[in-house]
Design a protein around this motif. Structure first.
Motif, PDB file in Angstrom:
ATOM      1  N   ALA A 203      35.297  58.560 -17.106  1.00  0.00           N
ATOM      2  CA  ALA A 203      36.449  59.452 -17.240  1.00  0.00           C
ATOM      3  C   ALA A 203      37.502  59.107 -16.202  1.00  0.00           C
ATOM      4  O   ALA A 203      37.189  58.816 -15.051  1.00  0.00           O
ATOM      5  CB  ALA A 203      36.004  60.905 -17.078  1.00  0.00           C
ATOM      6  N   CYS A 204      38.742  59.158 -16.632  1.00  0.00           N
ATOM      7  CA  CYS A 204      39.847  58.931 -15.707  1.00  0.00           C
ATOM      8  C   CYS A 204      39.969  60.139 -14.792  1.00  0.00           C
ATOM      9  O   CYS A 204      40.004  61.287 -15.248  1.00  0.00           O
ATOM     10  CB  CYS A 204      41.143  58.705 -16.474  1.00  0.00           C
ATOM     11  SG  CYS A 204      42.573  58.502 -15.394  1.00  0.00           S
TER      12      CYS A 204
ATOM     13  N   PHE B 152      36.374  56.864 -21.435  1.00  0.00           N
ATOM     14  CA  PHE B 152      36.243  55.509 -21.969  1.00  0.00           C
ATOM     15  C   PHE B 152      34.779  55.125 -22.050  1.00  0.00           C
ATOM     16  O   PHE B 152      33.949  55.586 -21.274  1.00  0.00           O
ATOM     17  CB  PHE B 152      37.005  54.514 -21.093  1.00  0.00           C
ATOM     18  CG  PHE B 152      38.472  54.813 -20.996  1.00  0.00           C
ATOM     19  CD1 PHE B 152      39.359  54.270 -21.906  1.00  0.00           C
ATOM     20  CD2 PHE B 152      38.956  55.670 -20.020  1.00  0.00           C
ATOM     21  CE1 PHE B 152      40.705  54.560 -21.831  1.00  0.00           C
ATOM     22  CE2 PHE B 152      40.301  55.965 -19.941  1.00  0.00           C
ATOM     23  CZ  PHE B 152      41.182  55.410 -20.851  1.00  0.00           C
ATOM     24  N   SER B 153      34.520  54.214 -22.986  1.00  0.00           N
ATOM     25  CA  SER B 153      33.134  53.776 -23.162  1.00  0.00           C
ATOM     26  C   SER B 153      32.749  52.721 -22.142  1.00  0.00           C
ATOM     27  O   SER B 153      31.577  52.534 -21.848  1.00  0.00           O
ATOM     28  CB  SER B 153      32.936  53.224 -24.566  1.00  0.00           C
ATOM     29  OG  SER B 153      33.784  52.121 -24.785  1.00  0.00           O
TER      30      SER B 153
ATOM     31  N   ARG C 206      39.428  51.028 -16.125  1.00  0.00           N
ATOM     32  CA  ARG C 206      40.212  50.376 -15.079  1.00  0.00           C
ATOM     33  C   ARG C 206      41.572  49.949 -15.614  1.00  0.00           C
ATOM     34  O   ARG C 206      42.608  50.124 -14.975  1.00  0.00           O
ATOM     35  CB  ARG C 206      39.451  49.167 -14.550  1.00  0.00           C
ATOM     36  CG  ARG C 206      39.894  48.761 -13.172  1.00  0.00           C
ATOM     37  CD  ARG C 206      39.049  47.626 -12.633  1.00  0.00           C
ATOM     38  NE  ARG C 206      37.663  48.002 -12.472  1.00  0.00           N
ATOM     39  CZ  ARG C 206      36.639  47.318 -12.939  1.00  0.00           C
ATOM     40  NH1 ARG C 206      36.854  46.205 -13.616  1.00  0.00           N
ATOM     41  NH2 ARG C 206      35.416  47.724 -12.751  1.00  0.00           N
ATOM     42  N   ILE C 207      41.551  49.387 -16.813  1.00  0.00           N
ATOM     43  CA  ILE C 207      42.813  48.963 -17.409  1.00  0.00           C
ATOM     44  C   ILE C 207      43.720  50.168 -17.619  1.00  0.00           C
ATOM     45  O   ILE C 207      44.918  50.140 -17.320  1.00  0.00           O
ATOM     46  CB  ILE C 207      42.551  48.245 -18.750  1.00  0.00           C
ATOM     47  CG1 ILE C 207      41.866  46.912 -18.476  1.00  0.00           C
ATOM     48  CG2 ILE C 207      43.834  48.054 -19.519  1.00  0.00           C
ATOM     49  CD1 ILE C 207      41.306  46.258 -19.722  1.00  0.00           C
ATOM     50  N   HIS C 208      43.127  51.232 -18.106  1.00  0.00           N
ATOM     51  CA  HIS C 208      43.899  52.449 -18.329  1.00  0.00           C
ATOM     52  C   HIS C 208      44.525  52.926 -17.025  1.00  0.00           C
ATOM     53  O   HIS C 208      45.718  53.276 -16.978  1.00  0.00           O
ATOM     54  CB  HIS C 208      42.994  53.540 -18.901  1.00  0.00           C
ATOM     55  CG  HIS C 208      43.518  54.929 -18.732  1.00  0.00           C
ATOM     56  ND1 HIS C 208      44.491  55.465 -19.545  1.00  0.00           N
ATOM     57  CD2 HIS C 208      43.224  55.898 -17.819  1.00  0.00           C
ATOM     58  CE1 HIS C 208      44.766  56.700 -19.159  1.00  0.00           C
ATOM     59  NE2 HIS C 208      44.009  56.984 -18.108  1.00  0.00           N
TER      60      HIS C 208
ATOM     61  N   LYS D 182      48.447  53.330 -16.495  1.00  0.00           N
ATOM     62  CA  LYS D 182      49.018  54.676 -16.496  1.00  0.00           C
ATOM     63  C   LYS D 182      49.179  55.268 -15.108  1.00  0.00           C
ATOM     64  O   LYS D 182      50.079  56.070 -14.874  1.00  0.00           O
ATOM     65  CB  LYS D 182      48.124  55.615 -17.329  1.00  0.00           C
ATOM     66  CG  LYS D 182      47.893  55.144 -18.745  1.00  0.00           C
ATOM     67  CD  LYS D 182      49.156  55.326 -19.585  1.00  0.00           C
ATOM     68  CE  LYS D 182      48.906  54.917 -21.029  1.00  0.00           C
ATOM     69  NZ  LYS D 182      50.140  54.980 -21.836  1.00  0.00           N
ATOM     70  N   HIS D 183      48.292  54.926 -14.224  1.00  0.00           N
ATOM     71  CA  HIS D 183      48.298  55.623 -12.936  1.00  0.00           C
ATOM     72  C   HIS D 183      48.406  54.677 -11.749  1.00  0.00           C
ATOM     73  O   HIS D 183      48.036  55.036 -10.645  1.00  0.00           O
ATOM     74  CB  HIS D 183      47.016  56.446 -12.788  1.00  0.00           C
ATOM     75  CG  HIS D 183      46.708  57.283 -13.973  1.00  0.00           C
ATOM     76  ND1 HIS D 183      47.510  58.329 -14.397  1.00  0.00           N
ATOM     77  CD2 HIS D 183      45.690  57.228 -14.884  1.00  0.00           C
ATOM     78  CE1 HIS D 183      46.979  58.880 -15.481  1.00  0.00           C
ATOM     79  NE2 HIS D 183      45.878  58.224 -15.794  1.00  0.00           N
ATOM     80  N   SER D 184      48.890  53.490 -11.995  1.00  0.00           N
ATOM     81  CA  SER D 184      48.910  52.531 -10.901  1.00  0.00           C
ATOM     82  C   SER D 184      49.838  52.963  -9.785  1.00  0.00           C
ATOM     83  O   SER D 184      49.703  52.549  -8.646  1.00  0.00           O
ATOM     84  CB  SER D 184      49.333  51.161 -11.415  1.00  0.00           C
ATOM     85  OG  SER D 184      50.610  51.272 -12.015  1.00  0.00           O
ATOM     86  N   THR D 185      50.824  53.810 -10.126  1.00  0.00           N
ATOM     87  CA  THR D 185      51.764  54.247  -9.092  1.00  0.00           C
ATOM     88  C   THR D 185      51.204  55.366  -8.249  1.00  0.00           C
ATOM     89  O   THR D 185      51.757  55.705  -7.215  1.00  0.00           O
ATOM     90  CB  THR D 185      53.079  54.733  -9.723  1.00  0.00           C
ATOM     91  OG1 THR D 185      52.768  55.763 -10.659  1.00  0.00           O
ATOM     92  CG2 THR D 185      53.783  53.596 -10.427  1.00  0.00           C
TER      93      THR D 185
END
Length: 550
Positions: free
Chosen positions: A525-526, A533-534, A540-542, A546-549
């Motif tokens: 879970a994010c 995610f499975s 990690r990609i997500h 989406k949240h790299s900032t």
DNA sequence: CTGGGGATGGGGCCC
DNA sequence: TGGGCCCCATCCCCA
């Protein structure tokens, strides 16, 4: 009215002019950008072409080397190839072939498995390598005291090089640590595979003191503690005893004729410097402490040279064999959760537990021990791992069964899972799965292990030694299983196939991950948005997207 | 024959 | 997808 019409006409004409101007401006901008874009594309295409050409050249080179490597003397060629791959411009003195030790399997994991297929090479020195001071089993090509200067130089150089890496500040040199060590090894590998291993073995079993451990450590004649349960030798405070080596002392006779070897001696704590500077050679210091931790278990055999030990009194009640002093053990900072106290009773009453249990009372001065205190959250994690392993062991016991009545009588039962073993020592080792006791501590990091071999294998993380070489590419590995797994890259073998779809995988873990696609399981879970995610990589990609900032 | 200890392999998790 | 590395068990050799 007429003025109004004229005004409108003028307005319209102005508007038209402005619109035309705007359109032309826009077109100009688009044209400019397009030109720039085209220019960039052209440049990128040029770069691509150049890279492609390089790739083709490299592949050609690879193919040529493979052809050469398939011929006799492949080791030489492969090593040269590896040297080239590492940017080394020359290949020095590759006149020694890989020499496999005869009989006793003494090289172990440090034995490169890239063998000399050609054997057209004259083997100048057939060596059956044993640890430098492995006692009566020592077989060496040379008589004692006869030191090949080149051999000696290589060993000393390597020890110094390796140690220089090992003692440098990890924060500053970590990125190159393994690489440099590997390079050092490879630099000598083609020339002195046997020497390399000799060095490795000597590093692992330093010390050439030919006195028995019992003599050196003040033990009984059998190498065991004088009386069961009276005193146990434990890895710990180096101030009590230390291992020293005198590679430059020149008094070979005193230290077993091998300057690279070490001997145990009483150290004056006052004169003993602390920290890395104390150990200016790998053959002392950490490695010896490693040896000490490895062989500090119970009765020491003749391999326990160079121990850094201290004597710790063990509580003994009456004539009962010594038992796990869980309190002291845990209290010494090696605890892996207070819940272990639950085991105390069973351990103390368990007759299957060997009487020389490796009480791993880490010294108070040992940074390892302090990093694993009971209050440490790490302890909780470890305890969870232990619980998990307990479940695993129980499952195995249920599956593989009560092995009593097998071909070999296994009358020693695990207290926790009833699994049978042929001797008490095996039970004791096994029960560490349940107790979480890990008597073998790495002196260079916080890791502890339940089995000596695991520590030894772990040490390659620090030394960078990778004895398992791929015959298809320059890759080297620290563990045999890793090489085996890697070779699937070349063979294309994918033994793990999905039962739900045609997908196949080279690693079991990958299949396991993939199966979650079918089960719909989404364990990852994010933490930011809660999306699940499975697979961890998807998460990690997500998060990167989406949240790299954040 | 037995026990001790090292070597080794498979499995697993993580990056 | 590939590699690093740990855990556990078993095998094998030797005393």
């Amino acid at each position: 009215m007429a003025d109004c019409m004229v005004f409108h006409t003028q307005i319209a004409s102005i508007m038209e002019v402005l619109a035309n101007a705007a359109v032309s401006e826009i077109c100009k901008l688009v044209d400019d950008d397009y030109a720039v874009f085209r220019l960039e594309i052209t440049q990128t295409q040029k770069e691509n072409r150049a890279l492609r050409r390089k790739l083709q050249l490299f592949e050609l080179k690879m193919a040529r080397e493979r052809v050469l490597a398939s011929r006799p003397n492949s080791v030489k060629i492969l090593d040269r190839y590896r040297a080239m791959a590492r940017g080394e411009g020359h290949f020095t003195k590759g006149h020694r072939s890989f020499v496999k030790p005869g009989g006793h399997n003494t090289w172990g994991d440090d034995q490169p498995i890239t063998v000399d297929e050609g054997s057209g090479i004259t083997t100048q020195h057939i060596i059956e390598i044993e640890p430098a001071d492995a006692g009566p089993g020592v077989k060496q090509e040379r008589s004692e005291g006869e030191e090949d200067p080149r051999h000696s130089r290589v060993k000393q150089t390597r020890a110094a090089e390796v140690h220089s890496v090992a003692t440098e500040d990890p924060a500053t040199v970590q990125p190159r640590t393994q690489r440099s060590v590997t390079e050092v090894r490879d630099r000598h590998k083609s020339e002195t595979d046997t020497e390399t291993l000799t060095v490795t073995q000597r590093l692992l079993h330093t010390g050439s003191d030919h006195r028995s451990d019992a003599e050196r450590l003040g033990l009984g004649p059998l190498g065991c503690p004088p009386a069961p349960g009276s005193e146990y030798l434990l890895y710990g405070n180096p101030s009590m005893r230390a291992v020293n080596s005198h590679p430059d002392s020149g008094d070979a006779s005193e230290i077993g004729n091998d300057p690279s070897c070490s001997y145990a001696t009483e150290m004056d704590p006052g004169n003993m410097r602390l920290g890395l500077e104390t150990h200016t050679d790998l053959s002392r210091g950490n490695w010896n402490r490693y040896s000490g931790s490895v062989y500090s278990e119970g009765c020491l055999d003749e391999k326990g040279e160079g121990l850094v030990v201290e004597e710790v009194t063990v509580k003994v009640e009456g004539d009962d064999p010594p038992t796990w002093n869980v309190d002291s053990h845990l209290g010494d900072g090696h605890s892996q959760g207070g819940d272990f106290l639950d085991y105390r009773g069973s351990l103390e009453t368990n007759q299957n537990v060997a009487t020389h249990s490796p009480l791993h009372a880490l010294g108070d001065h040992d940074p390892v021990s302090t990093s694993m205190g009971p209050s440490d959250s790490h302890g909780r994690i470890l305890f969870d791992q232990v619980l998990k392993s307990n479940d695993r062991a129980r499952a195995q016991a249920l599956g593989e069964g009560e092995t009593l009545g097998g071909s070999k009588e296994k009358r020693f039962l695990c207290r926790f899972c009833n699994k049978g073993f042929s001797c008490p020592q095996k039970v004791e080792i096994h029960q560490r799965v349940h107790t979480g006791v890990k008597p073998f501590s790495c002196t260079q990091c916080h890791m502890c292990f339940a089995q000596a071999g695991n520590l030894k294998r772990h040490q390659r993380v620090h030394t960078g030694v990778k004895p398992f070489s791929c015959t298809q590419c320059p890759m080297c590995f620290a563990q045999a299983g890793d090489l085996k797994r890697h070779q699937r890259v070349h063979t294309g073998e994918k033994p793990y196939s999905c039962t739900q779809c045609p997908m196949r995988f080279a690693q079991a873990g990958h299949l396991k991950m993939h199966l979650k696609v079918h089960t719909g399981e989404r364990p990852f879970a994010c933490t930011h948005c809660g999306k699940r995610f499975s697979e961890r990589s998807y998460l990690r990609i997500h998060q990167q997207k989406k949240h790299s900032t954040l």
